[in-house]
Write a protein that holds these residues in place. Structure first.
Motif, PDB file in Angstrom:
ATOM      1  N   LYS A 191       6.001   2.722   5.262  1.00 45.28           N
ATOM      2  CA  LYS A 191       5.377   3.982   5.642  1.00 45.28           C
ATOM      3  C   LYS A 191       5.476   5.014   4.530  1.00 45.28           C
ATOM      4  CE  LYS A 191       6.382   3.283  10.555  1.00 45.28           C
ATOM      5  NZ  LYS A 191       6.954   3.880  11.773  1.00 45.28           N
ATOM      6  N   PRO A 192       4.745   6.120   4.675  1.00 45.96           N
ATOM      7  CA  PRO A 192       4.852   7.192   3.679  1.00 45.96           C
ATOM      8  C   PRO A 192       6.269   7.758   3.618  1.00 45.96           C
ATOM      9  CG  PRO A 192       2.914   7.503   5.064  1.00 45.96           C
ATOM     10  CD  PRO A 192       3.715   6.402   5.691  1.00 45.96           C
ATOM     11  N   THR A 193       6.719   8.115   2.415  1.00 42.75           N
ATOM     12  CA  THR A 193       8.011   8.755   2.215  1.00 42.75           C
ATOM     13  C   THR A 193       7.850   9.944   1.280  1.00 42.75           C
ATOM     14  OG1 THR A 193       8.697   7.545   0.229  1.00 42.75           O
ATOM     15  CG2 THR A 193       9.054   6.461   2.353  1.00 42.75           C
ATOM     16  N   ARG A 194       8.907  10.716   1.145  1.00 39.08           N
ATOM     17  CA  ARG A 194       8.908  11.852   0.239  1.00 39.08           C
ATOM     18  C   ARG A 194       9.351  11.463  -1.157  1.00 39.08           C
ATOM     19  NH1 ARG A 194       5.550  15.014   1.075  1.00 39.08           N
ATOM     20  NH2 ARG A 194       6.608  16.384  -0.419  1.00 39.08           N
ATOM     21  N   ASP A 195       9.525  10.158  -1.419  1.00 38.35           N
ATOM     22  CA  ASP A 195       9.922   9.690  -2.738  1.00 38.35           C
ATOM     23  C   ASP A 195       8.775   9.878  -3.741  1.00 38.35           C
ATOM     24  OD1 ASP A 195      12.327   8.867  -1.642  1.00 38.35           O
ATOM     25  OD2 ASP A 195      11.562   6.868  -1.178  1.00 38.35           O
ATOM     26  N   PRO A 196       9.076   9.869  -5.050  1.00 39.94           N
ATOM     27  CA  PRO A 196       7.997   9.891  -6.054  1.00 39.94           C
ATOM     28  C   PRO A 196       7.077   8.686  -5.879  1.00 39.94           C
ATOM     29  CG  PRO A 196      10.121  10.345  -7.075  1.00 39.94           C
ATOM     30  CD  PRO A 196      10.413   9.923  -5.667  1.00 39.94           C
ATOM     31  N   ILE A 197       5.814   8.849  -6.265  1.00 37.77           N
ATOM     32  CA  ILE A 197       4.842   7.773  -6.110  1.00 37.77           C
ATOM     33  C   ILE A 197       5.269   6.555  -6.934  1.00 37.77           C
ATOM     34  CG2 ILE A 197       2.476   7.050  -6.643  1.00 37.77           C
ATOM     35  CD1 ILE A 197       1.566   9.858  -5.911  1.00 37.77           C
ATOM     36  N   SER A 198       5.242   5.390  -6.319  1.00 34.69           N
ATOM     37  CA  SER A 198       5.541   4.136  -7.009  1.00 34.69           C
ATOM     38  C   SER A 198       4.524   3.091  -6.572  1.00 34.69           C
ATOM     39  CB  SER A 198       6.958   3.652  -6.698  1.00 34.69           C
ATOM     40  OG  SER A 198       7.099   3.369  -5.315  1.00 34.69           O
ATOM     41  N   ASN A 199       4.290   2.109  -7.435  1.00 34.37           N
ATOM     42  CA  ASN A 199       3.299   1.066  -7.178  1.00 34.37           C
ATOM     43  C   ASN A 199       3.915  -0.298  -7.450  1.00 34.37           C
ATOM     44  OD1 ASN A 199       0.930   3.081  -7.081  1.00 34.37           O
ATOM     45  ND2 ASN A 199       1.788   3.423  -9.109  1.00 34.37           N
ATOM     46  N   GLU A 200       3.378  -1.310  -6.817  1.00 35.95           N
ATOM     47  CA  GLU A 200       3.818  -2.680  -7.065  1.00 35.95           C
ATOM     48  C   GLU A 200       2.646  -3.629  -6.888  1.00 35.95           C
ATOM     49  OE1 GLU A 200       6.750  -4.051  -4.191  1.00 35.95           O
ATOM     50  OE2 GLU A 200       6.152  -2.451  -2.829  1.00 35.95           O
ATOM     51  N   VAL A 201       2.628  -4.650  -7.742  1.00 36.34           N
ATOM     52  CA  VAL A 201       1.579  -5.665  -7.707  1.00 36.34           C
ATOM     53  C   VAL A 201       2.242  -7.030  -7.753  1.00 36.34           C
ATOM     54  CG1 VAL A 201      -0.459  -6.602  -8.860  1.00 36.34           C
ATOM     55  CG2 VAL A 201      -0.029  -4.144  -8.919  1.00 36.34           C
ATOM     56  N   ARG A 202       1.718  -7.979  -6.984  1.00 33.49           N
ATOM     57  CA  ARG A 202       2.240  -9.346  -6.990  1.00 33.49           C
ATOM     58  C   ARG A 202       1.096 -10.330  -7.132  1.00 33.49           C
ATOM     59  NH1 ARG A 202       4.172 -11.698  -1.437  1.00 33.49           N
ATOM     60  NH2 ARG A 202       1.911 -11.816  -1.249  1.00 33.49           N
ATOM     61  N   PHE A 203       1.307 -11.318  -8.000  1.00 37.85           N
ATOM     62  CA  PHE A 203       0.378 -12.436  -8.145  1.00 37.85           C
ATOM     63  C   PHE A 203       1.193 -13.715  -7.978  1.00 37.85           C
ATOM     64  CE2 PHE A 203      -1.185  -9.020 -10.867  1.00 37.85           C
ATOM     65  CZ  PHE A 203      -2.474  -8.855 -10.384  1.00 37.85           C
ATOM     66  N   ALA A 204       0.644 -14.698  -7.264  1.00 37.52           N
ATOM     67  CA  ALA A 204       1.372 -15.955  -7.049  1.00 37.52           C
ATOM     68  C   ALA A 204       0.392 -17.114  -7.004  1.00 37.52           C
ATOM     69  CB  ALA A 204       2.177 -15.900  -5.753  1.00 37.52           C
ATOM     70  N   TYR A 205       0.871 -18.260  -7.475  1.00 36.33           N
ATOM     71  CA  TYR A 205       0.095 -19.498  -7.403  1.00 36.33           C
ATOM     72  C   TYR A 205       1.060 -20.639  -7.135  1.00 36.33           C
ATOM     73  CZ  TYR A 205      -3.054 -23.333  -8.388  1.00 36.33           C
ATOM     74  OH  TYR A 205      -3.807 -24.476  -8.270  1.00 36.33           O
ATOM     75  N   GLY A 206       0.622 -21.608  -6.303  1.00 35.21           N
ATOM     76  CA  GLY A 206       1.525 -22.690  -5.977  1.00 35.21           C
ATOM     77  C   GLY A 206       0.848 -23.926  -5.441  1.00 35.21           C
ATOM     78  N   SER A 207       1.658 -24.818  -4.883  1.00 34.15           N
ATOM     79  CA  SER A 207       1.194 -26.095  -4.340  1.00 34.15           C
ATOM     80  C   SER A 207       0.082 -25.870  -3.323  1.00 34.15           C
ATOM     81  CB  SER A 207       2.358 -26.814  -3.674  1.00 34.15           C
ATOM     82  OG  SER A 207       3.419 -27.017  -4.569  1.00 34.15           O
ATOM     83  N   GLN A 208      -0.726 -26.909  -3.157  1.00 31.03           N
ATOM     84  CA  GLN A 208      -1.880 -26.886  -2.261  1.00 31.03           C
ATOM     85  C   GLN A 208      -2.905 -25.829  -2.699  1.00 31.03           C
ATOM     86  OE1 GLN A 208       1.249 -26.266   0.057  1.00 31.03           O
ATOM     87  NE2 GLN A 208       1.676 -28.383  -0.539  1.00 31.03           N
TER      88      GLN A 208
END
Length: 730
Positions: A191-208
C-alpha cells in the motif's frame, strides 16, 4: 506500579538487524517498516501493556521473519499482536515469500503451519485443521471476503502484490462471517506509505519456458499524497501437454492525508488468468502411471478465463487518542469462463479412459458492500479496555450459465491413454443460463479486550449475520424461492502474559459454514440448516534468546455438525448428516542463532474423523463412523533454512511434507505422502541489484498435489524446475 522496560535485541539474515522493544507496563509506542511498503511502514501503535512491533533495518539481503509482536488484522480487529490474541495467528512477510521463490499465494500459504493446498485449475482451495474447501477455509483480500461462487475463488493469486499473508487457524466466523470453521487466509496487499519513492523491477526465466516480469513503485508524492503501483505478468508452457498458462495483475492505490489523523485511500486491483487447463490423470490399478506424468486428457479446444476486479475506498479517522473510526466501501466483480472435460476414469477391462464432466460454464459475480467499525479505548472501573464495534452490509448478484449435467453420448467419451487424441468439446452439449441469485448480508460485530491485571486479559467477540437469499431458475424447470439464514457466533478467550516475552492462552469459539456456498444454494438445501462448529484451543507463544527466536504451540479440538455432502446416487441432491471432528497439535519455531543463519520450522499432527456419518450409495446405507474425511492429511511439516555464507551471497533450502490422504469416504485407498524440496541462491551484484536462482522439487518427486473428481484422479505437482531472476531496486 512503576514503568519497567525490557529490551531484546537480535539479528536477522545477512546484516539485517532485528530490534525488539518490549514494555512490561504502561504506554508503549513503536514503528514497523516492512520492506516493500505497506501500511505498517509508518503506523505508530500505542497500547497499555502491549509489545511493540518488530523494526527491521535492511542490509544487502532482506529476510523478515514472522513476528509475534506485530499487530494483525486477521486474528482480531483490536490491533492486537499475536502474543495478545487468544488464537493461532501466523504472518508470512511478502518479502520472505518472494525470496523463497513462491510465486503464488497458494504456494506461500501451504508453507504455513498445518495448511495444505488441494487446488485445481479452476481455483485455489486449502485444508486447515481437518476441514477442506473454500466454504470451510475462507479466502480474504485486505480483510474483505469474497463469496464462493461455483466452488472457486480465483483472486488473489500472485505473490508479487503481497505485503504479507496473515493466517488464522481455527474458526474465524466472528470476524468474517459464515464459511470459516477451519480458518482464514488473508492477503494484505502492498500500500501507499510516507516513505520516499522507490521502484523495483523483476525479470525471470525458467523451466517450461516460464517468463515473469514485474514492476512496483510507491512512496510519498508530497506532504499529503502518496501512491503504490504494482504490475506482474507471468507466462509458461506448463509441465504437461498443452499446458500453456498466463496471468496478469495490476494494482494501484492513492492515499490522501487530509490531516495527520484523517486518511482516505482509493485502490483498484485487476487480475486476469488463463491457468493451465489440466485436471490430472486417473489412477491405473490404483497407482500413478509413470508413462502418464505429462499427459493432459482435456479437450483440444479447452479454455479457462478468469477476470477479477476489486475497488475499495477506505477512510480512517483517529478522532482522538482513544477513538478511531474506519470505513471501507468496496465492489468486487468477477467474470469466469470454462470449457473443458474434467473427469477421467480408467477401465482395466478395456485399458481405455472414460472422459466425462464436460463443463461449459460462464458466470458473473457483482458484489458491493460497506464495512464500518469504531475502536474505543476507555477504562472500565480503572481496568484498561479496548472495544471495537461495527457492521458490514453487502449485496451480491450472481448469474450462472452452464451445460446440462448429463452428456451421455456426446463427443468421444472413451480415449486411449497411450495413443491419445485430444478431440474437441462436444457440439451437442447445450449451454444456457441456469439461474440468477441475489444475496444480501447484514452483519453486526463486537470485540473487546479487558485487562483484568497487568498480565491477565480477557478477549471476547460476538457476531450476528442475517443472510437473505433469492434464486430464480432461468430454465423454468425448478421453482423460484427465497430463504433467510441467521447465525450468531462468538469467541471468548483469556491470555496470560507470563513475562513480556511469553504468553499462554485458552479460548472457546463457534462458527458456521454455508450449505456448499450461499450463492449456489439449491431449493433442497434451503430447507436445511447451516453447518455449525465449535472449537476449544489452548496455546503457548514465546520469544527467546534475546528476541532471536520465536516459538508457538497450540492444541485444539473442533467439532462440526450438520454436514452437507452430495447424495451418492444423485449429485444434484445433498445429504445433511451427522458430525465430523478433528483434534490436533501445531508447533512452529523461527530462530536466528547468528546474524548469518535462520531456521523456520513448523509441523502439525491431527486426528480428523467422521463421528456420526451414514452415506447412502445405490440405496444402501454405509456407516463411515471413525473414518477420515478424504483429502485431509493428518501429518504436515515445513522447514526452511537461510544461510548468508558470504557477505553478498545467501542460500536457502526448504522441505515440505504432506502425509497420506484418503481418497474416498470409505477409506479404501490412499494418496501416498510426499516430501518436496526447494532451494534458492541469491547474489547481491551491487546495492539494489540481485540475481537469484530458484530450484523447485529438487529431487523430481512425482506426487499428487490434489485429489480430484471423486478422488481417484490425481493432479500432479510441478516436476523439477529452475528459474533465474534479476531484481533491481532504484
Amino acid at each position: 506500579m512503576g514503568h519497567t522496560k525490557f529490551k531484546l535485541t537480535g539479528t536477522c539474515i545477512a546484516a539485517s538487524t532485528l530490534v525488539f522493544s518490549l514494555h512490561a507496563y504502561g504506554q508503549t509506542t513503536g514503528t514497523a517498516t516492512p520492506p516493500g511498503g505497506g501500511q505498517r511502514g509508518e503506523k505508530t501503535f500505542s497500547a497499555e501493556g502491549t509489545l511493540t512491533p518488530t523494526t527491521v533495518q535492511s542490509g544487502i539481503f532482506i529476510e523478515t521473519p514472522q513476528t509475534l509482536t506485530t499487530p494483525t488484522t486477521t486474528g482480531s480487529r483490536l490491533g492486537l499482536t499475536a502474543l495478545e490474541t487468544p488464537a493461532s495467528v501466523e504472518v508470512l512477510e511478502g518479502e520472505t515469500i518472494r525470496q523463497r521463490g513462491d510465486q503464488s499465494i497458494t504456494d506461500a500459504a501451504s508453507r504455513a503451519t498445518g495448511i495444505s493446498q488441494t487446488s485445481s485449475a479452476s481455483g485455489n482451495v486449502f485444508v486447515s485443521r481437518g476441514f477442506a474447501g473454500n466454504t470451510s477455509v475462507m479466502r480474504l483480500y485486505d480483510g474483505t471476503r469474497q463469496y464462493v461462487a461455483g466452488g472457486t475463488v480465483t483472486f488473489p493469486f500472485d505473490a508479487w502484490l503481497a505485503d504479507r499473508v496473515e493466517i488464522l487457524r481455527g474458526p474465524a466466523s466472528i470476524l468474517f462471517g459464515e464459511g470459516a470453521i477451519g480458518g482464514a487466509i488473508n492477503t494484505i496487499p502492498r500500500k501507499p506509505t510516507r516513505d520516499p519513492i522507490s521502484n523495483e523491477v523483476r525479470f525471470a526465466y525458467g523451466s517450461q519456458n516460464t517468463r515473469r516480469t514485474a514492476f512496483g513503485s510507491g512512496g510519498a508524492i508530497d506532504d499529503r499524497w502518496s501512491y503504490r503501483v504494482d504490475l506482474s505478468d507471468n507466462r509458461s508452457d506448463g509441465y504437461v501437454d498443452r499446458g500453456q498458462s498466463r496471468s496478469l495483475v495490476a494494482a494501484g492505490a492513492i492515499r490522501f492525508d487530509a490531516t495527520p489523523n484523517l486518511k482516505f485511500t482509493l485502490s483498484h486491483d485487476y487480475g486476469t488468468q488463463e491457468p493451465m487447463a489440466y485436471f490430472g490423470i486417473p489412477l491405473i490399478n490404483g497407482q500413478i502411471s509413470p508413462s502418464l506424468k505429462t499427459a493432459n486428457f482435456n479437450v483440444a479446444d479447452t479454455y479457462l478465463r478468469f477476470k477479477d476486479q476489486w475497488t475499495r475506498f477506505d477512510t480512517e479517522w483517529a478522532a482522538s487518542s482513544t477513538v478511531t473510526f474506519r470505513n471501507s466501501v468496496y465492489r468486487i466483480f468477477s467474470d469466469r469462463h470454462w470449457q473443458d472435460a474434467e473427469g477421467y476414469a480408467y477401465s482395466p477391462a478395456t485399458r481405455l479412459i472414460t472422459r466425462s464432466s464436460f463443463l461449459g460454464i460462464d458466470y458473473t459475480l457483482d458484489h458491493v458492500g460497506n464495512r464500518f467499525d469504531a475502536t474505543i479505548k476507555q477504562p472500565i472501573a480503572s481496568l484498561a479496555n479496548t472495544l471495537t464495534v461495527g457492521f458490514d452490509v453487502n449485496r451480491l448478484k450472481y448469474a450462472r450459465t452452464r451445460n446440462d449435467a448429463g452428456v451421455a453420448g456426446a463427443g468421444v467419451l472413451t480415449i486411449n491413454p497411450f495413443n491419445f487424441v485430444p478431440g474437441n468439446f462436444p457440439t451437442n452439449v447445450t449451454i444456457g443460463e441456469l439461474f440468477t441469485s441475489q444475496t444480501s448480508t447484514r452483519s453486526f460485530f463486537a470485540e473487546d479486550q479487558l485487562k483484568l491485571t497487568s498480565q491477565l486479559s480477557l478477549v471476547g467477540g460476538l457476531r450476528f449475520d442475517r443472510i437473505s437469499y433469492a434464486k430464480q431458475d432461468s430454465r423454468g424447470i425448478a421453482a423460484d424461492f427465497s430463504k433467510q439464514f441467521n447465525s450468531t457466533t462468538g469467541r471468548l478467550g483469556v491470555v496470560y502474559a507470563v513475562t513480556p516475552a511469553t504468553s499462554v492462552y485458552a479460548q472457546r469459539s463457534t462458527a458456521v459454514d454455508p450449505l456448499g456456498g450461499v450463492v449456489n444454494t439449491t431449493l433442497q438445501q434451503s430447507q436445511l440448516d447451516l453447518t455449525t462448529g465449535e472449537q476449544t484451543e489452548i496455546g503457548w507463544k514465546q520469544l527467546f534468546d534475546d528476541g532471536k527466536g520465536e516459538f508457538t504451540l497450540a492444541a485444539y479440538t473442533i467439532k462440526k455438525k450438520k454436514l452437507l455432502i452430495p447424495d451418492a446416487t444423485n449429485p444434484l441432491l445433498s445429504q445433511q448428516v451427522g458430525a465430523q471432528s478433528s483434534r490436533g497439535l501445531e508447533a512452529s519455531l523461527s530462530y536466528s542463532p547468528t546474524s548469518k543463519i535462520r531456521f523456520d520450522i513448523n509441523g502439525a499432527v491431527l486426528d480428523a474423523r467422521y463421528d456420526d456419518f451414514n452415506e447412502t450409495i445405490g440405496g444402501v446405507v454405509f456407516s463411515r463412523n471413525g473414518l477420515t474425511p478424504p483429502g485431509v492429511p493428518e501429518k504436515m511439516a515445513n522447514a526452511w533454512v537461510t544461510w548468508a555464507f558470504q557477505p553478498k551471497w545467501e542460500a536457502g533450502f526448504g522441505m515440505r511434507y504432506v502425509g497420506p490422504r484418503q481418497i474416498n469416504n470409505a477409506n479404501t485407498g490412499q494418496a501416498p505422502s510426499f516430501t518436496v524440496a526447494d532451494g534458492s541462491l541469491r547474489w547481491a551484484v551491487k546495492p539494489g541489484t540481485t540475481l537469484a536462482l530458484h530450484f523447485y522439487n529438487l529431487f523430481d518427486r512425482t506426487y499428487a498435489q490434489t485429489l480430484y473428481s471423486g478422488n481417484n484422479q490425481f493432479i500432479l505437482g510441478r516436476p523439477r524446475s529452475v528459474e533465474l531472476s534479476a531484481q533491481l531496486r532504484f
